[in-house]
Design an enzyme around this catalytic site. Structure first.
Site, PDB file in Angstrom:
ATOM      1  NE  ARG A 145     -10.976  -9.720  -1.909  1.00 47.62           N
ATOM      2  CZ  ARG A 145     -11.122  -8.793  -2.791  1.00 47.62           C
ATOM      3  NH1 ARG A 145     -11.499  -9.231  -4.089  1.00 47.62           N
ATOM      4  NH2 ARG A 145     -11.090  -7.618  -2.565  1.00 47.62           N
ATOM      5  CE  LYS A 174      -3.864  -1.674   3.065  1.00 49.19           C
ATOM      6  NZ  LYS A 174      -5.040  -1.772   1.784  1.00 49.19           N
TER       7      LYS A 174
HETATM    8  N1  BES Z   1      -8.162  -3.828   4.488  1.00 53.26           N
HETATM    9  C1  BES Z   1      -8.158  -3.379   3.157  1.00 53.26           C
HETATM   10  C2  BES Z   1      -9.354  -2.504   3.047  1.00 53.26           C
HETATM   11  C3  BES Z   1      -9.757  -1.122   3.752  1.00 53.26           C
HETATM   12  C4  BES Z   1      -9.400  -0.131   2.772  1.00 53.26           C
HETATM   13  C5  BES Z   1     -10.060  -1.021   4.922  1.00 53.26           C
HETATM   14  C6  BES Z   1      -9.630   1.096   3.554  1.00 53.26           C
HETATM   15  C7  BES Z   1     -10.276   0.174   5.535  1.00 53.26           C
HETATM   16  C8  BES Z   1      -9.933   1.383   4.805  1.00 53.26           C
HETATM   17  C9  BES Z   1      -8.236  -4.494   2.436  1.00 53.26           C
HETATM   18  O1  BES Z   1      -7.280  -5.610   2.909  1.00 53.26           O
HETATM   19  C10 BES Z   1      -7.705  -4.125   0.944  1.00 53.26           C
HETATM   20  O2  BES Z   1      -6.583  -3.639   0.791  1.00 53.26           O
HETATM   21  N2  BES Z   1      -8.611  -4.114  -0.132  1.00 53.26           N
HETATM   22  C11 BES Z   1      -8.294  -3.726  -1.359  1.00 53.26           C
HETATM   23  C12 BES Z   1      -8.786  -4.701  -2.183  1.00 53.26           C
HETATM   24  C13 BES Z   1      -8.152  -4.618  -3.592  1.00 53.26           C
HETATM   25  C14 BES Z   1      -6.566  -4.938  -3.833  1.00 53.26           C
HETATM   26  C15 BES Z   1      -8.865  -5.457  -4.534  1.00 53.26           C
HETATM   27  C16 BES Z   1      -8.527  -2.356  -1.752  1.00 53.26           C
HETATM   28  O3  BES Z   1      -9.732  -2.141  -1.186  1.00 53.26           O
HETATM   29  O4  BES Z   1      -8.146  -1.499  -2.240  1.00 53.26           O
HETATM   30 MN    MN Z   2      -5.296  -5.488   1.947  1.00 56.70          MN
END
Ligand code: BES
Ligand code: MN
Ligand code: ZN
Length: 518
Positions: free
Chosen positions: A369, A295
């Site tokens: 997931r 990230k």
């Molecule tokens: N934990 C994150 C989702 C999240 C984002 C929670 C912002 C709280 C605030 C999750 O694991 C994630 O990184 N999701 C990705 C999925 C994508 C890679 C398909 C996302 O939402 O960007």
């Molecule tokens: Mn994630």
């Protein structure tokens, strides 16, 4: 460690308002009401309420406050706090809960030792019913939510709010013969108190930094919380997880030197070994760096709360066991840290789930997931007949619904509608999202059964479609709490930080078995 019982109980009384002996008397006030709306109160303040209303200093818009001394010696309370309750037709337990938190926070700021919250006579909820027990529970929850303290790692004294005051909830006088019997209201207050405390425990867990709350520490604390309530708890270590072939969870955990854990909670009412089994599954990523698909740095610190769904499950299990739900419940929290270590999974890797399905990992940041897939399977293996999972799953749900509303997914509609109703009553606002089969196309893989991401369009839905693959056709609901688990900005009734979302919904499901869809 958390103490087994955190606190004093809340007193319910049908004594008239002048007899309430409290430093702070909190009274909801509706828009357009004159000073006479609560008999004798304006005179008891020496006319201050009438003056404030006339000058429009206090207009009773939701969350307005007006605090003034009570000067009449025939009233025992020292000060009254009017809290704006908006238009009466829109009032209900949900706003009562928020006003109770608002009042409790105001009382603590002023370091008062005792407060009384008045549930005024004749208040209908939005449906026109008078649900005193519902109001009493919501107010007990709201007062208790006001006890949460963030910032517990500060070494210097801060102007933090004072300790929790003693609470009284004043109720209108009801005859012993009414269905709103004092006994029923008493147990509603206890239920509200416990649910509020369990919400606060979940907030404490979510607030813990990733270096403290590793998967092992999370499991230990989650286990302590739930077992103190009376739930049976087992913690699976990495060897047991391997023996169960939970390849999705193990895959996510590979990039970290911290081993994964699975919390397994069981609750069984005494003597009941048949009937439906509620399966609660919560995402327990103690920190989400994104892994190799790392990230951006900006805001990454927020990812310490990527276990908020798991915390909700552990703390709901405590409430369920403490209050003695009428059905069996299993809770599963797969916990891991998503890190980009040298053994981390890479895009293109293929993982095999415990159920046997294979997954092509396109993006290692779609880790929630993955761990939930194995978690849902395990809940089924332990006999769950109805499933709900809770997860800070996607940024896409924040784009879709913002930060006030959780996304609600699942099948069949009747189960989702039921969860929606319970969530609404619990004050966990949510909104249904579709899981049409067509969306599954986006998870097609050339090499495995499916991929773990479906691209940008409908990102929250394709995440839900992935989870659906692991529900074995059981009634299933999924709450995406990525937008609601953490408040970036304080609200009048909630400080910024972890919200404790979904604890009361999960517990509420266990207590609503008689109205589950057939
Ligand atoms: N934990 C994150 C989702 C999240 C984002 C929670 C912002 C709280 C605030 C999750 O694991 C994630 O990184 N999701 C990705 C999925 C994508 C890679 C398909 C996302 O939402 O960007
Ligand atoms: Mn994630
Ligand atoms: Zn995550």
């Amino acid at each position: 460690m958390f103490p087994a019982t955190t606190s004093q109980s809340i007193l319910g009384t049908d004594a008239p308002l002048p007899a309430l002996d409290a430093d702070f008397l909190i009274v909801p006030w509706f828009e357009g009401e004159g000073p006479e709306a609560v008999r004798g109160l304006d005179q008891a303040t020496g006319g201050q309420i009438g003056r404030a209303i006339a000058s429009m200093e206090f207009a009773a818009h939701p969350f307005d406050q007006f605090i003034t001394p009570i000067v009449d010696r025939n009233w025992k309370a020292a000060r009254v706090a009017l809290v704006g309750a908006g238009v009466i037709a829109a009032f209900g337990p949900d706003l009562a809960r928020k006003l109770a938190t608002l009042g409790a926070l105001a009382a603590r700021q002023r370091r008062v030792e005792s407060l009384a919250f008045a549930i005024r006579p004749g208040l209908p909820d939005a449906a026109g019913d008078i649900d005193l027990a519902g109001f009493a529970q919501a107010v007990a929850e709201g007062l208790t939510l006001g006890e949460f303290n963030a910032g517990s790692y500060k070494t210097a004294a801060d102007p933090v709010p004072g300790p929790a005051p003693r609470y009284t909830i004043a109720l209108p006088d009801v005859p012993d013969t009414s269905p709103e019997s004092p006994a029923r209201i008493e147990s509603s207050i206890v239920r509200g108190r416990v649910l509020g405390e369990c919400s606060n425990l979940a907030r404490e867990l979510s607030n813990e930094p990733g270096n403290r709350l590793t998967p092992r520490e999370f499991a230990d604390r989650g286990a302590a919380i739930a077992s103190q309530g009376g739930a049976a708890v087992e913690i699976l270590d990495e060897r047991q997880i391997e023996a169960l072939n939970m390849g999705l969870l193990l895959g996510v955990a590979r990039g970290s030197s911290e081993p994964p854990r699975v919390m397994v909670f069981r609750y069984e009412p005494p003597g009941l070994s048949s009937g439906p089994v509620l399966g609660l599954v919560g995402k327990g990523i103690t920190f989400d760096t994104g892994g190799i698909s790392i990230k951006p740095a900006d805001g990454m610190e927020r990812m310490k709360d990527d276990m908020a769904g798991g915390a909700a499950v552990a703390c709901a299990m405590r409430a369920i066991a403490t209050l003695g739900a009428p059905i069996r419940v299993v809770g599963i929290v797969p916990a891991a840290e998503n890190m980009p270590g040298s053994r981390a999974i890479k895009p293109g890797d293929i993982l095999r789930s415990a159920e046997g399905k294979t997954v092509e990992v396109i993006n290692t940041d779609a880790e929630g997931r993955l761990v939930l897939g194995d978690g849902l399977w395990y809940a089924r293996k332990l006999g769950a007949t109805h499933l709900i999972d809770v997860a800070t799953l996607t940024g896409a749900i924040v784009v879709a619904l913002g930060k006030t509303t959780s996304g609600l997914f699942g099948t069949p509609d009747a189960w989702v509608q039921h969860v929606w109703r319970i969530a609404d009553r619990a004050g966990d606002r949510s909104w249904p999202m579709p899981v049409f089969d067509e969306y599954k196309e986006q998870l097609k893989s050339d090499i495995a059964d499916f991929t773990n991401t479906g691209g940008r369009p409908a990102g929250a839905i394709t995440a839900a479609m992935f989870l659906k693959e692991f529900t074995g056709g059981l009634p299933w609901a999924h709450m995406d709490i990525a937008g609601t688990a953490w408040l970036e900005e304080a609200r009048p009734y909630m400080p910024k930080g972890p919200s404790g979302v979904a604890v009361r919904t999960l517990a509420g499901l266990a207590f609503s078995a008689d109205s589950w869809p057939k």
